[in-house]
Design a protein around this motif. Sequence first.
Motif, PDB file in Angstrom:
ATOM      1  N   ILE A  40      47.218  40.325  56.654  1.00 37.77           N
ATOM      2  CA  ILE A  40      46.249  41.300  57.184  1.00 37.77           C
ATOM      3  C   ILE A  40      46.703  42.745  56.988  1.00 37.77           C
ATOM      4  O   ILE A  40      45.950  43.676  57.270  1.00 37.77           O
ATOM      5  CB  ILE A  40      45.977  41.053  58.690  1.00 37.77           C
ATOM      6  CG1 ILE A  40      47.244  41.339  59.514  1.00 37.77           C
ATOM      7  CG2 ILE A  40      45.471  39.651  58.926  1.00 37.77           C
ATOM      8  CD1 ILE A  40      47.026  41.257  61.010  1.00 37.77           C
ATOM      9  N   ASN A  91      46.997  44.605  54.439  1.00 33.45           N
ATOM     10  CA  ASN A  91      46.248  45.397  53.468  1.00 33.45           C
ATOM     11  C   ASN A  91      44.769  45.535  53.816  1.00 33.45           C
ATOM     12  O   ASN A  91      43.997  46.084  53.028  1.00 33.45           O
ATOM     13  CB  ASN A  91      46.376  44.775  52.065  1.00 33.45           C
ATOM     14  CG  ASN A  91      47.765  44.961  51.491  1.00 33.45           C
ATOM     15  OD1 ASN A  91      48.421  45.957  51.745  1.00 33.45           O
ATOM     16  ND2 ASN A  91      48.217  43.985  50.719  1.00 33.45           N
ATOM     17  N   TYR A  92      44.373  45.035  54.953  1.00 32.27           N
ATOM     18  CA  TYR A  92      42.960  45.055  55.331  1.00 32.27           C
ATOM     19  C   TYR A  92      42.398  46.476  55.307  1.00 32.27           C
ATOM     20  O   TYR A  92      42.933  47.390  55.925  1.00 32.27           O
ATOM     21  CB  TYR A  92      42.794  44.461  56.730  1.00 32.27           C
ATOM     22  CG  TYR A  92      41.378  44.506  57.266  1.00 32.27           C
ATOM     23  CD1 TYR A  92      40.395  43.666  56.768  1.00 32.27           C
ATOM     24  CD2 TYR A  92      41.031  45.411  58.267  1.00 32.27           C
ATOM     25  CE1 TYR A  92      39.097  43.713  57.252  1.00 32.27           C
ATOM     26  CE2 TYR A  92      39.736  45.471  58.768  1.00 32.27           C
ATOM     27  CZ  TYR A  92      38.775  44.618  58.250  1.00 32.27           C
ATOM     28  OH  TYR A  92      37.486  44.668  58.736  1.00 32.27           O
ATOM     29  N   GLY A  93      41.307  46.643  54.550  1.00 39.61           N
ATOM     30  CA  GLY A  93      40.641  47.933  54.514  1.00 39.61           C
ATOM     31  C   GLY A  93      41.210  48.942  53.544  1.00 39.61           C
ATOM     32  O   GLY A  93      40.688  50.049  53.424  1.00 39.61           O
ATOM     33  N   LYS A 140      35.839  45.681  53.568  1.00 43.86           N
ATOM     34  CA  LYS A 140      37.266  45.807  53.882  1.00 43.86           C
ATOM     35  C   LYS A 140      38.054  44.539  53.548  1.00 43.86           C
ATOM     36  O   LYS A 140      39.255  44.587  53.306  1.00 43.86           O
ATOM     37  CB  LYS A 140      37.439  46.171  55.350  1.00 43.86           C
ATOM     38  CG  LYS A 140      36.945  47.578  55.674  1.00 43.86           C
ATOM     39  CD  LYS A 140      37.270  47.966  57.107  1.00 43.86           C
ATOM     40  CE  LYS A 140      36.829  49.408  57.386  1.00 43.86           C
ATOM     41  NZ  LYS A 140      37.152  49.828  58.765  1.00 43.86           N
ATOM     42  N   TYR A 141      37.390  43.387  53.528  1.00 40.90           N
ATOM     43  CA  TYR A 141      38.082  42.138  53.218  1.00 40.90           C
ATOM     44  C   TYR A 141      38.468  42.039  51.744  1.00 40.90           C
ATOM     45  O   TYR A 141      39.263  41.184  51.361  1.00 40.90           O
ATOM     46  CB  TYR A 141      37.205  40.940  53.595  1.00 40.90           C
ATOM     47  CG  TYR A 141      36.892  40.877  55.069  1.00 40.90           C
ATOM     48  CD1 TYR A 141      37.868  40.522  56.000  1.00 40.90           C
ATOM     49  CD2 TYR A 141      35.624  41.189  55.534  1.00 40.90           C
ATOM     50  CE1 TYR A 141      37.587  40.483  57.350  1.00 40.90           C
ATOM     51  CE2 TYR A 141      35.325  41.152  56.893  1.00 40.90           C
ATOM     52  CZ  TYR A 141      36.314  40.799  57.792  1.00 40.90           C
ATOM     53  OH  TYR A 141      36.029  40.759  59.129  1.00 40.90           O
ATOM     54  N   SER A 195      40.338  43.829  50.117  1.00 42.18           N
ATOM     55  CA  SER A 195      41.725  44.228  49.893  1.00 42.18           C
ATOM     56  C   SER A 195      42.727  43.155  50.320  1.00 42.18           C
ATOM     57  O   SER A 195      43.931  43.363  50.237  1.00 42.18           O
ATOM     58  CB  SER A 195      42.024  45.527  50.650  1.00 42.18           C
ATOM     59  OG  SER A 195      41.796  45.360  52.039  1.00 42.18           O
ATOM     60  N   LEU A 196      42.239  42.010  50.778  1.00 43.37           N
ATOM     61  CA  LEU A 196      43.123  40.927  51.210  1.00 43.37           C
ATOM     62  C   LEU A 196      43.455  40.003  50.036  1.00 43.37           C
ATOM     63  O   LEU A 196      42.570  39.611  49.282  1.00 43.37           O
ATOM     64  CB  LEU A 196      42.477  40.124  52.340  1.00 43.37           C
ATOM     65  CG  LEU A 196      42.162  40.907  53.618  1.00 43.37           C
ATOM     66  CD1 LEU A 196      41.501  39.997  54.647  1.00 43.37           C
ATOM     67  CD2 LEU A 196      43.429  41.532  54.190  1.00 43.37           C
TER      68      LEU A 196
END
Length: 296
Positions: free
Chosen positions: A104, A106-108, A123-124, A126-127
């Motif tokens: 989590i 890297n979220y966003g 935002k997801y 970037s996961l």
Amino acid sequence: MSNQKVTPANDILFKKVFGSPKYRHILIGFIKDILDIDVEEVTIENPYNIDTYYQASQEKQLLQTEVDVLARLSDQTLVTIEIQLRAQIYFKERALYYAAEKYISNYGREDVARLENKKTGAKYSSLYPVYGINILEFILFKEDENPHHSFTLYDNNQELYFVDENNRQLFTLAFLELKKHTNKTQKHLRYWIQYFTGEKVAESAPSYIKEAYQIVDYQNLEREERTMIDAAEKAREDLKATIIYAEREGIQKGIQKGIHVNQIEIAENMLGKNFTVDLIHEITGLEQKTINSLKV
């Protein structure tokens, strides 16, 4: 100290081999062997450098890293690697927490999403998948003799793996228990167990494991590394002697209290010699907040 033998599981040596950019080919071989995935390139997010590591300890700028090695593969998959020398309660939960935290982290972050040309905005996006590797000097899974376990998200009813749009497993936890060693152990795992336990690596072992064995040879270490390793090994032996004495004397209720008192003494001694909180935690098993509370 010319005949000194040091276990490659030592915190400093572990980071030297697997956290040094110049030895990334060894890290790649290790990740391939443990996770059974193709790896072409790897970037070490928290690279090891003895000069900054030693200087930080001398200046009491103690490091607070959660995992020993954090690597990023070319497809942006994160790989966390941690070596644990002492058994801890709730270690399964801890391993899951550390890997989930990296997932989590890297979220966003749109800059991270763009690394793989993902559409930004959600935002997801970037996961990325996370693999957590744990090397243990104790037995965690008593159910079988297999030293290697790998857990993923899986649908038991439909026999489906939980994967992303690129068919990558989103979450994997792998464990290598060094105290388990049978004839059924796969060769590549047996070679790594030999390496981490300080045994002579077999001639048939891959070249990258043989090279790792040479790197941690005491004669090949830098002066600062020898100094820190010598003190760490002495502290570990002091703690081991305390445990053996307590068991031999048959102390029951007082055994844990006695060990804890000795752990505190060792921690205070190591703080006085400017060792990092991470290293003291690995040697004594004390929680980092307990160690921080001992600072003068």
